[in-house]
Design an enzyme around this catalytic site. Structure first.
Site, PDB file in Angstrom:
ATOM      1  N   GLU A  86       0.827  -1.212   0.000  1.00  0.00           N
ATOM      2  CA  GLU A  86       0.000   0.000   0.000  1.00  0.00           C
ATOM      3  C   GLU A  86       0.858   1.258   0.000  1.00  0.00           C
ATOM      4  OE1 GLU A  86      -3.493   2.172   2.627  1.00  0.00           O
ATOM      5  OE2 GLU A  86      -3.277   0.005   2.721  1.00  0.00           O
ATOM      6  N   ASP A 299       2.440 -14.630  11.335  1.00  0.00           N
ATOM      7  CA  ASP A 299       1.107 -14.849  10.773  1.00  0.00           C
ATOM      8  C   ASP A 299       0.266 -13.583  10.904  1.00  0.00           C
ATOM      9  OD1 ASP A 299      -1.450 -15.667  10.103  1.00  0.00           O
ATOM     10  OD2 ASP A 299      -1.400 -17.497  11.292  1.00  0.00           O
ATOM     11  N   HIS A 396      -1.129  10.666   0.799  1.00  0.00           N
ATOM     12  CA  HIS A 396      -1.419   9.336   0.266  1.00  0.00           C
ATOM     13  C   HIS A 396      -1.364   9.337  -1.257  1.00  0.00           C
ATOM     14  CE1 HIS A 396      -3.169   5.339   0.012  1.00  0.00           C
ATOM     15  NE2 HIS A 396      -3.997   5.817  -0.900  1.00  0.00           N
TER      16      HIS A 396
END
Length: 442
Positions: A86, A299, A396
């Site tokens: 991302e 995990d 962003h």
């Protein structure tokens, strides 16, 4: 059906798997063969190692592996490895790290390291009779039956901490649990916990069968449903925090320190009371946590499940982070339940995982818990800092700019043009496309 099912797919060679997929699902287009092959490692031994991590592997799936430097954690300066696709996650973490580097850094506290697992069983028996049997016979037998399994873990300072009988018959007829708590030291301990629990199931069945405390009908009613660890570990928890005087909160957005602190606290409070906001708020936290979890071979699905369950522990989904601005002091912290390991699994196999752990100074499991909590807190600080000042899109979308340009095959010259073009503007998908069309018509 539009395709034929296949028998024995797992037994086919890698090439035969690929041939079947391309012919059956991709119209025989050999371009897809090239796509898969370009991600194979040139070192055949390393490629074989990757293929044996999972089943039916036909290629490797790459993710960016980035570094967020300047994290001062409990007095140690660290660079965090982050595997994440991302845009802006690594940049945001790095920005937070630099901000708090000059204000004392991040402080962490391990609150507890207890992990849980259950033997779930159905038993048509009066609860008081079962409880008496558990207290005076079964509990001791369970510890004895698992001594061989726990021997090595006990040598390292871990093992089974306690076993309790839980009566759940008010929620499901005749349903009970053996609830066990564990200390697995530096391993995540999934296999260890599950092995202990499976032995619990066998011992429970054997001891009931041999006991004079139950009738034959009661003995025959016992059914072991499953033996499995829980990924909800509310007592395996770490706190990470930052604090400074509000006077030292100088922000480059132009608003005053007092306004920044007030708006920031309001944003956290909204996430504490509004589940719609809390979901996105906590997702941002996990951007930071998961990136380091993946880079260290742990995990991330387990960490996600546990964090979101913990956020709902009071019956309403809430923020994982909290903020106070009392007596002129800004304080921001997270209590993160997380179960990770630094031995076992991929940690001893995957070369980049070994690199990550070496980069972090070969941390213990508790030290890695602290690092992960800090990464999540830093990510959340960066997101809230943007939200209450310039808005989230400015930073962003600037990071997303190259993704947009790459979709349209932009040259290096065109990319540089857009870096300059958006130097003082907020990037938008529409404007990138519109300006790119104009640029190419010149």
């Amino acid at each position: 059906m539009n395709h034929k099912p296949i028998e024995g797919f797992s037994k086919l060679s890698k090439q035969h798997k690929i041939d079947w997929l391309i012919n059956e699902y991709l119209q025989g287009n050999q371009e897809y063969q090239k796509i898969l092959q370009q991600y194979w490692n040139d070192n055949p031994d390393l490629q074989k190692l990757h293929e044996e991590f999972s089943e039916n592997t036909i290629t490797n799936f790459y993710m960016p592996y980035g570094i967020a430097p300047n994290f001062l954690i409990d007095g140690k300066l660290m660079a965090l490895p982050m595997a994440v696709e991302e845009s802006s996650v690594v940049a945001a973490a790095s920005k937070s790290a630099k901000f708090w580097l000059e204000r004392g850094g991040f402080k962490t506290t391990i609150i507890n390291t207890e992990k849980l697992g259950h033997t779930h069983f159905i038993f048509k028996v009066e609860a008081h009779k079962l409880l008496h049997f558990f207290n005076f016979t079964l509990k001791k037998k369970l510890f004895e039956a698992t001594e061989d399994i726990t021997a090595n873990m006990r040598k390292r300072g871990g093992g089974i901490l306690d076993i309790k009988l839980i009566d759940k018959t008010s929620e499901l007829a005749d349903y009970y649990q053996l609830k066990a708590s564990f200390n697995t030291v530096d391993s995540m301990g999934a296999n260890f916990i599950n092995s202990c629990l499976e032995q619990f199931g066998k011992t429970l069945k054997d001891e009931v069968a041999q006991s004079d405390a139950f009738s034959e009908d009661e003995k025959n009613s016992l059914q072991i449903v499953m033996n499995i660890l829980s990924n909800f570990t509310p007592d395996c928890i770490v706190r990470a925090e930052v604090s400074c005087k509000i006077d030292d909160l100088k922000d480059d957005s132009g608003i005053s320190n007092e306004e920044f602190a007030w708006k920031f606290k309001q944003a956290v409070t909204i996430a504490e009371i509004e589940p719609y906001r809390a979901t996105t708020h906590n997702k941002g936290i996990m951007n930071g946590v998961d990136a380091v979890v993946i880079a260290t071979g742990n995990d991330f699905r387990a960490t996600e499940a546990c964090a979101h369950a913990y956020a709902s522990k009071d019956g309403k989904y809430k923020s994982l982070t909290h903020c106070t601005t009392d007596n002129g002091i800004f304080r921001f912290w997270i209590d993160l339940p997380i179960s990770v390991g630094v031995v076992g699994g991929l940690t001893n196999l995957h070369p980049l995982v070994k690199f990550s752990l070496a980069l972090l100074g070969k941390p213990s499991a508790q030290e890695l818990m602290s690092i992960l909590a800090v990464s999540g807190l830093a990510q959340n600080f960066a997101a809230l800092r943007s939200l209450v000042t310039t808005g989230i899109q400015k930073g962003h979308m600037k990071m997303h700019l190259f993704n947009i340009l790459n979709q349209f095959g932009a040259t290096e010259e065109e990319k540089q043009y857009f870096v300059n073009y958006f130097k003082d503007k907020t990037v938008s998908h529409h404007e990138v496309i519109s300006e790119l069309e104009k640029l190419r018509k010149k």
